[in-house]
Design an enzyme around this catalytic site. Structure first.
Site, mmCIF file in Angstrom:
data_model
loop_
_atom_site.group_PDB
_atom_site.id
_atom_site.type_symbol
_atom_site.label_atom_id
_atom_site.label_comp_id
_atom_site.label_asym_id
_atom_site.label_seq_id
_atom_site.Cartn_x
_atom_site.Cartn_y
_atom_site.Cartn_z
ATOM 1 N N TYR A 1 -1.182 -49.377 29.817
ATOM 2 C CA TYR A 1 -0.617 -50.593 29.240
ATOM 3 C C TYR A 1 0.738 -50.861 29.866
ATOM 4 O O TYR A 1 1.493 -49.930 30.154
ATOM 5 C CB TYR A 1 -0.422 -50.454 27.722
ATOM 6 C CG TYR A 1 -1.675 -50.624 26.914
ATOM 7 C CD1 TYR A 1 -2.112 -51.892 26.539
ATOM 8 C CD2 TYR A 1 -2.417 -49.526 26.502
ATOM 9 C CE1 TYR A 1 -3.261 -52.057 25.778
ATOM 10 C CE2 TYR A 1 -3.570 -49.681 25.730
ATOM 11 C CZ TYR A 1 -3.981 -50.952 25.377
ATOM 12 O OH TYR A 1 -5.121 -51.121 24.630
ATOM 13 N N ARG B 1 3.108 -50.935 20.889
ATOM 14 C CA ARG B 1 4.110 -51.889 20.410
ATOM 15 C C ARG B 1 5.175 -51.216 19.543
ATOM 16 O O ARG B 1 6.337 -51.628 19.537
ATOM 17 C CB ARG B 1 3.421 -53.034 19.672
ATOM 18 C CG ARG B 1 2.660 -53.951 20.641
ATOM 19 C CD ARG B 1 1.685 -54.877 19.928
ATOM 20 N NE ARG B 1 2.352 -55.706 18.953
ATOM 21 C CZ ARG B 1 1.715 -56.480 18.072
ATOM 22 N NH1 ARG B 1 0.383 -56.524 18.074
ATOM 23 N NH2 ARG B 1 2.394 -57.200 17.210
ATOM 24 N N ASP C 1 -5.158 -56.681 20.477
ATOM 25 C CA ASP C 1 -4.845 -57.540 19.332
ATOM 26 C C ASP C 1 -4.648 -58.986 19.730
ATOM 27 O O ASP C 1 -4.534 -59.310 20.907
ATOM 28 C CB ASP C 1 -3.517 -57.077 18.713
ATOM 29 C CG ASP C 1 -3.739 -55.965 17.728
ATOM 30 O OD1 ASP C 1 -4.853 -55.853 17.209
ATOM 31 O OD2 ASP C 1 -2.780 -55.200 17.501
ATOM 32 N N ARG D 1 -9.511 -52.469 22.190
ATOM 33 C CA ARG D 1 -9.550 -53.589 21.241
ATOM 34 C C ARG D 1 -8.181 -54.227 21.165
ATOM 35 O O ARG D 1 -7.425 -54.002 20.218
ATOM 36 C CB ARG D 1 -9.957 -53.084 19.865
ATOM 37 C CG ARG D 1 -11.361 -52.532 19.811
ATOM 38 C CD ARG D 1 -11.689 -52.151 18.391
ATOM 39 N NE ARG D 1 -12.951 -51.432 18.308
ATOM 40 C CZ ARG D 1 -13.215 -50.496 17.417
ATOM 41 N NH1 ARG D 1 -12.287 -50.143 16.541
ATOM 42 N NH2 ARG D 1 -14.381 -49.903 17.392
#
Lengths: 256, 256
Positions: B111, B198, B53, B51
């Site tokens: 990622y 992040r 952002d 999911r």
């Protein structure tokens, strides 16, 4: 006496009508001139080395302007970046000799044309690549790219209706690089006619598709006939990477 | 019986509120579901593996949906690409076993976080990089990145107020790559808490700036205290590169 300031500029050309000031759309030149007006109160001509078209990008555009401002030369980059849009960044500013002219003094320009070869277009970076959904014969394209090297009359590779005095140019470097699925074409020349790089790329792609034979390249060059060359490749794949000057006269180094 | 179709999707998240359907802004999921409705007339749930952002990108998002449509499985990519926006591209579609679930079956996610370290921001590609205008101690950051590897309680690295059942995750790969002026952080883990990547990046950058010492990393992990970790790095630098599944159950290969 006015100082002559040289800028090195990176920009994303997607939202501009090109480098040069024009009536109907914003230009990089205009943004810089308006930025300088905000900073100095002076109406200044910002002279660029390459007049990139609408949608064409630059990583190393060079420009110069004259100013009476007391802003230190090396601070113009920071100052301009605070007043111009984010898609234009001044990466360097410094004082140069009063007779320096970004365009007339340029000895060579390096352009890179970026393509992506795969069935589906790019989502990430889609404004910086020409999407080609079919396989290409890259070996033939490489052969053809070699043939651009040296001094030639590039009349067949300029936009129809152009009125350049001389259409002879010298290509120092002309090479394709394949990084699956990306294909890059790098070309360095002493100058380029209007749309010349994009027509060279369009011709290379036609060769890659088998629509033009490598053996016809010499004919196309000799003919001076725009209709024999390939189509003009889209603007978005093109980027002015670097402008080269005489090392003796300027601080820019290396002709790599 | 309905077919279960797996999609691999690339997207530029800049213009979306994220992967997941929501009230106040367009989402990737919604664009795909609306695209499928146009193609099949079916109201379908497109289930994504990650999911992402608002502003986060993906090169290898995986999703699946069920359909009665007679469109051949491998043609869904082409068909969807003709009805969805250009900043979302379906790069692959194929039928998978009926019990495949893109999220529950995912074994690991890769990622990549992209930064550019130089005084001036990027013009070209500015939506895909976190701009850091100061020099960083990259060696210390590399040391710290090593410490994320293995199984840890990442409670200190989740957005404040999250309510994950378990905050323990396993990191298989955690590495920085410096390609002047670009700095990339690649991380592969069995799962990530909300904003975890992040916050990891924000912590690494704080270490690079000397605001957090590498020797404090263990304390931060042990504390489970969000306030001790660094700030949440901006969304635009983050990209979901790949989702890994069991080779036995699916066609996706390699855990490189």
């Amino acid at each position: 006496m006015k100082k002559n300031i040289r800028l090195i500029i990176e920009y994303d050309g997607s939202n501009y009508g090109g480098w040069q000031r024009q009536c109907n759309s914003p230009s990089i030149q205009q943004e810089l001139e308006e930025g300088l007006f905000k900073l100095t109160g002076e109406e200044t001509l910002v002279q660029g080395a390459g007049r990139t078209d609408s949608g064409v990008h630059a990583r190393g555009q060079v420009a110069n302007f004259f100013t009476n401002s007391s802003i230190p030369s090396h601070r113009f980059s920071l100052a301009l970046n605070s007043v111009i849009p984010r898609d234009i960044r001044v990466v360097d500013s410094r004082e140069v000799s009063p007779d320096f002219h970004s365009r007339f003094w340029a000895k060579a320009r390096h352009y890179r044309y970026a393509m992506v070869i795969r069935p589906y277009g790019l989502a990430i970076g889609r404004d910086y690549y020409y999407h080609i959904p079919v396989q290409l014969d890259i070996r033939s394209m490489e052969e053809a790219a070699e043939l651009f090297k040296g001094q030639h009359d590039f009349k067949a590779f300029q936009a129809a209706g152009s009125i350049a005095k001389s259409t002879t140019r010298t290509i120092h470097y002309s090479k394709l690089t394949w990084k699956d699925p990306y294909l890059y074409y790098d070309v360095v020349g002493n100058g380029f006619l209007y749309n010349m790089v994009r027509i060279m790329v369009g011709t290379l792609v036609h060769i890659g598709k088998g629509k033009i034979k490598v053996s016809h390249m010499e004919n196309i060059l000799n003919s001076g006939d725009r209709r024999l060359a390939g189509p003009t490749a889209p603007a978005q794949g093109l980027c002015l990477e670097k402008v080269y000057y005489d090392e003796d006269n300027l601080l820019i180094k290396s002709f790599n």
